[in-house]
Design an enzyme around this catalytic site. Structure first.
Site, PDB file in Angstrom:
ATOM      1  N   GLU A  26     -12.659 -19.856  86.359  1.00  8.40           N
ATOM      2  CA  GLU A  26     -14.063 -19.756  86.802  1.00  8.40           C
ATOM      3  C   GLU A  26     -14.846 -20.845  86.096  1.00  8.40           C
ATOM      4  O   GLU A  26     -14.265 -21.704  85.434  1.00  8.40           O
ATOM      5  CB  GLU A  26     -14.607 -18.361  86.489  1.00  8.40           C
ATOM      6  CG  GLU A  26     -14.546 -17.989  85.025  1.00  8.40           C
ATOM      7  CD  GLU A  26     -15.071 -16.589  84.728  1.00  8.40           C
ATOM      8  OE1 GLU A  26     -15.824 -16.027  85.542  1.00  8.40           O
ATOM      9  OE2 GLU A  26     -14.729 -16.072  83.644  1.00  8.40           O
TER      10      GLU A  26
ATOM     11  N   LYS B 267     -18.287  -8.400  80.357  1.00 10.29           N
ATOM     12  CA  LYS B 267     -19.456  -9.254  80.137  1.00 10.29           C
ATOM     13  C   LYS B 267     -19.957  -8.985  78.725  1.00 10.29           C
ATOM     14  O   LYS B 267     -20.887  -8.212  78.495  1.00 10.29           O
ATOM     15  CB  LYS B 267     -20.531  -8.969  81.205  1.00 10.29           C
ATOM     16  CG  LYS B 267     -21.486 -10.138  81.395  1.00 10.29           C
ATOM     17  CD  LYS B 267     -22.227 -10.043  82.692  1.00 10.29           C
ATOM     18  CE  LYS B 267     -23.376 -11.014  82.800  1.00 10.29           C
ATOM     19  NZ  LYS B 267     -23.014 -12.421  82.886  1.00 10.29           N
TER      20      LYS B 267
ATOM     21  N   TYR C 221     -23.657  -7.207  77.988  1.00 11.21           N
ATOM     22  CA  TYR C 221     -24.956  -7.531  78.565  1.00 11.21           C
ATOM     23  C   TYR C 221     -24.869  -7.649  80.078  1.00 11.21           C
ATOM     24  O   TYR C 221     -23.772  -7.649  80.642  1.00 11.21           O
ATOM     25  CB  TYR C 221     -25.513  -8.825  77.961  1.00 11.21           C
ATOM     26  CG  TYR C 221     -24.814 -10.087  78.420  1.00 11.21           C
ATOM     27  CD1 TYR C 221     -23.534 -10.409  77.988  1.00 11.21           C
ATOM     28  CD2 TYR C 221     -25.442 -10.965  79.314  1.00 11.21           C
ATOM     29  CE1 TYR C 221     -22.899 -11.562  78.423  1.00 11.21           C
ATOM     30  CE2 TYR C 221     -24.804 -12.128  79.748  1.00 11.21           C
ATOM     31  CZ  TYR C 221     -23.542 -12.414  79.301  1.00 11.21           C
ATOM     32  OH  TYR C 221     -22.907 -13.553  79.737  1.00 11.21           O
TER      33      TYR C 221
ATOM     34  N   ARG D  53     -20.699  -3.386  56.536  1.00  7.67           N
ATOM     35  CA  ARG D  53     -20.008  -4.247  57.500  1.00  7.67           C
ATOM     36  C   ARG D  53     -18.526  -3.923  57.447  1.00  7.67           C
ATOM     37  O   ARG D  53     -17.862  -4.183  56.446  1.00  7.67           O
ATOM     38  CB  ARG D  53     -20.225  -5.718  57.138  1.00  7.67           C
ATOM     39  CG  ARG D  53     -19.510  -6.682  58.087  1.00  7.67           C
ATOM     40  CD  ARG D  53     -19.570  -8.112  57.596  1.00  7.67           C
ATOM     41  NE  ARG D  53     -18.899  -9.008  58.519  1.00  7.67           N
ATOM     42  CZ  ARG D  53     -17.577  -9.206  58.580  1.00  7.67           C
ATOM     43  NH1 ARG D  53     -16.758  -8.576  57.745  1.00  7.67           N
ATOM     44  NH2 ARG D  53     -17.079 -10.044  59.467  1.00  7.67           N
TER      45      ARG D  53
ATOM     46  N   HIS E  73     -14.974  -3.604  60.225  1.00  5.19           N
ATOM     47  CA  HIS E  73     -14.538  -3.829  61.599  1.00  5.19           C
ATOM     48  C   HIS E  73     -14.340  -2.529  62.364  1.00  5.19           C
ATOM     49  O   HIS E  73     -14.629  -2.456  63.553  1.00  5.19           O
ATOM     50  CB  HIS E  73     -13.215  -4.614  61.618  1.00  5.19           C
ATOM     51  CG  HIS E  73     -13.388  -6.054  61.247  1.00  5.19           C
ATOM     52  ND1 HIS E  73     -13.783  -6.446  59.994  1.00  5.19           N
ATOM     53  CD2 HIS E  73     -13.247  -7.179  61.976  1.00  5.19           C
ATOM     54  CE1 HIS E  73     -13.868  -7.758  59.965  1.00  5.19           C
ATOM     55  NE2 HIS E  73     -13.548  -8.237  61.165  1.00  5.19           N
TER      56      HIS E  73
ATOM     57  N   LEU F   1     -14.752 -13.103  85.289  1.00 11.33           N
ATOM     58  CA  LEU F   1     -15.760 -12.058  85.434  1.00 11.33           C
ATOM     59  C   LEU F   1     -15.938 -11.779  86.931  1.00 11.33           C
ATOM     60  O   LEU F   1     -16.037 -12.727  87.725  1.00 11.33           O
ATOM     61  CB  LEU F   1     -17.086 -12.538  84.837  1.00 11.33           C
ATOM     62  CG  LEU F   1     -18.215 -11.508  84.891  1.00 11.33           C
ATOM     63  CD1 LEU F   1     -17.969 -10.396  83.868  1.00 11.33           C
ATOM     64  CD2 LEU F   1     -19.560 -12.158  84.625  1.00 11.33           C
TER      65      LEU F   1
ATOM     66  N   ARG G 111     -21.396  -2.750  86.901  1.00  9.42           N
ATOM     67  CA  ARG G 111     -20.596  -3.648  86.053  1.00  9.42           C
ATOM     68  C   ARG G 111     -20.903  -3.412  84.574  1.00  9.42           C
ATOM     69  O   ARG G 111     -20.006  -3.460  83.727  1.00  9.42           O
ATOM     70  CB  ARG G 111     -20.853  -5.111  86.433  1.00  9.42           C
ATOM     71  CG  ARG G 111     -19.954  -6.067  85.665  1.00  9.42           C
ATOM     72  CD  ARG G 111     -20.055  -7.486  86.141  1.00  9.42           C
ATOM     73  NE  ARG G 111     -21.379  -8.038  85.919  1.00  9.42           N
ATOM     74  CZ  ARG G 111     -21.790  -9.207  86.370  1.00  9.42           C
ATOM     75  NH1 ARG G 111     -20.976  -9.965  87.091  1.00  9.42           N
ATOM     76  NH2 ARG G 111     -23.013  -9.640  86.128  1.00  9.42           N
TER      77      ARG G 111
END
Ligand code: PLP
Length: 286
Positions: free
Chosen positions: A181, A149, A32, A102, A104, A205, A51
């Site tokens: 951070e 991110k 995101y 479902r 992986h 990040l 990014r």
């Protein structure tokens, strides 16, 4: 802020439905971006899109849209939500998509789910910023790929929540004795009028606000160093700040139970915040 962009369409958010098999929902398999918008104008949108591209590459999701298309979608969304004069954030969310099972392993030719919404963000007034904020320190419990991110944020959610529950704005994270951070921000300290921030690595990040903060510090000739910051250096700092897109630059005046410096916003923070505000105005006039 009711109209969103969802997989190629603009529609009211309550009309958007996601498959229960979406890998974002099942595995947190997605990335995101959060882009601040000041007076209806996205700030540093190209850096945010760059990014986003890096995050997508890191998790091997194909780039769903060109930069030009992202920019057009953001502009259209601002217009459709009547936000041309407003300050808020654009939230861009891309998951790997869904298939009817479902598992992986990653199937070929999946179609990413793409969402863009407008969100309020957490912007502070000049008064709040000048008064400063409290932060606590916590052990960095996240995994090692913090430069991506990604939407799987459970450790960050728990860390940020611990900070808020103890009356602090942010949790400053320590890994193996060094500052990494904040739970949702980057960290700066000031010692003898010089700025220090942890160097970019897998453990942090690469914040866009961090990048802009260093740029404006350079413009006003304040020396800065990107390096390891030991916990003791943080605790002995004259000033501590955190930076993030909607919080911008926030002076921390109390760390755990101890005041930072004089317990007020420091002189270096004041200069850098002023330079940051000036930079925002020049970019907005572009
Ligand atoms: N670090 C983390 C873990 C974050 O979640 C964020 C922002 O949400 C930042 C740093 C700051 O990044 P930016 O300045 O690009 O918002």
């Amino acid at each position: 802020m009711d109209i969103i962009y969802f997989n190629g369409e603009f529609l009211p958010f309550e009309n958007a439905t996601i498959s229960v098999y979406d890998r974002g929902f099942l595995f947190g398999d997605g990335v995101y971006e959060v882009i601040p918008v000041f007076d209806g104008k996205p700030f540093e949108i190209k850096a945010h899109l760059e990014r986003l591209k890096k995050s997508l590459e890191a998790v091997q999701i194909d780039l769903p849209l060109s930069n030009q298309r992202w920019i057009e979608i953001c502009a259209e969304l601002i217009q459709k939500n009547n936000l041309k004069e407003s300050t808020f954030t654009l939230y861009l969310h891309v998951t790997r998509g869904s298939e009817h099972c479902r598992r992986h392993t990653i199937s070929k030719d999946m179609k990413p789910t793409v969402i863009v919404t407008c969100m309020k963000g957490q912007f502070f007034t000049e008064e709040e910023r000048y008064k400063g904020f409290k932060a606590i320190t916590l052990e960095d419990s996240r995994r090692r790929d913090c430069y991506i991110k990604e939407i799987s944020l459970l450790p960050s959610v728990l860390l940020a929540n611990k900070a808020i529950s103890s009356g602090a704005l942010e949790a400053i994270l320590i890994r193996d004795g060094y500052v990494t951070e904040g739970a949702v921000s980057n960290v700066f300290i000031v010692r003898n009028n010089e700025i220090f921030t942890p160097a970019l690595s897998n453990y942090i990040l690469g914040g866009i606000t961090r990048q802009v903060t260093l740029k404006v510090a350079r413009d006003i000739n304040i020396p800065f160093y990107e390096q390891l910051i030991a916990e003791k250096m943080l605790r002995d700092a004259d000033e501590v700040w955190i930076t993030a897109s909607s919080r911008e630059i926030c002076p921390i005046v109390q760390l755990d139970e101890k005041l930072v410096g004089t317990g007020k916003m420091g002189p270096v923070a004041k200069k850098v915040i002023e330079a940051y505000e000036d930079y925002k105005l020049t970019v907005r006039d572009d």
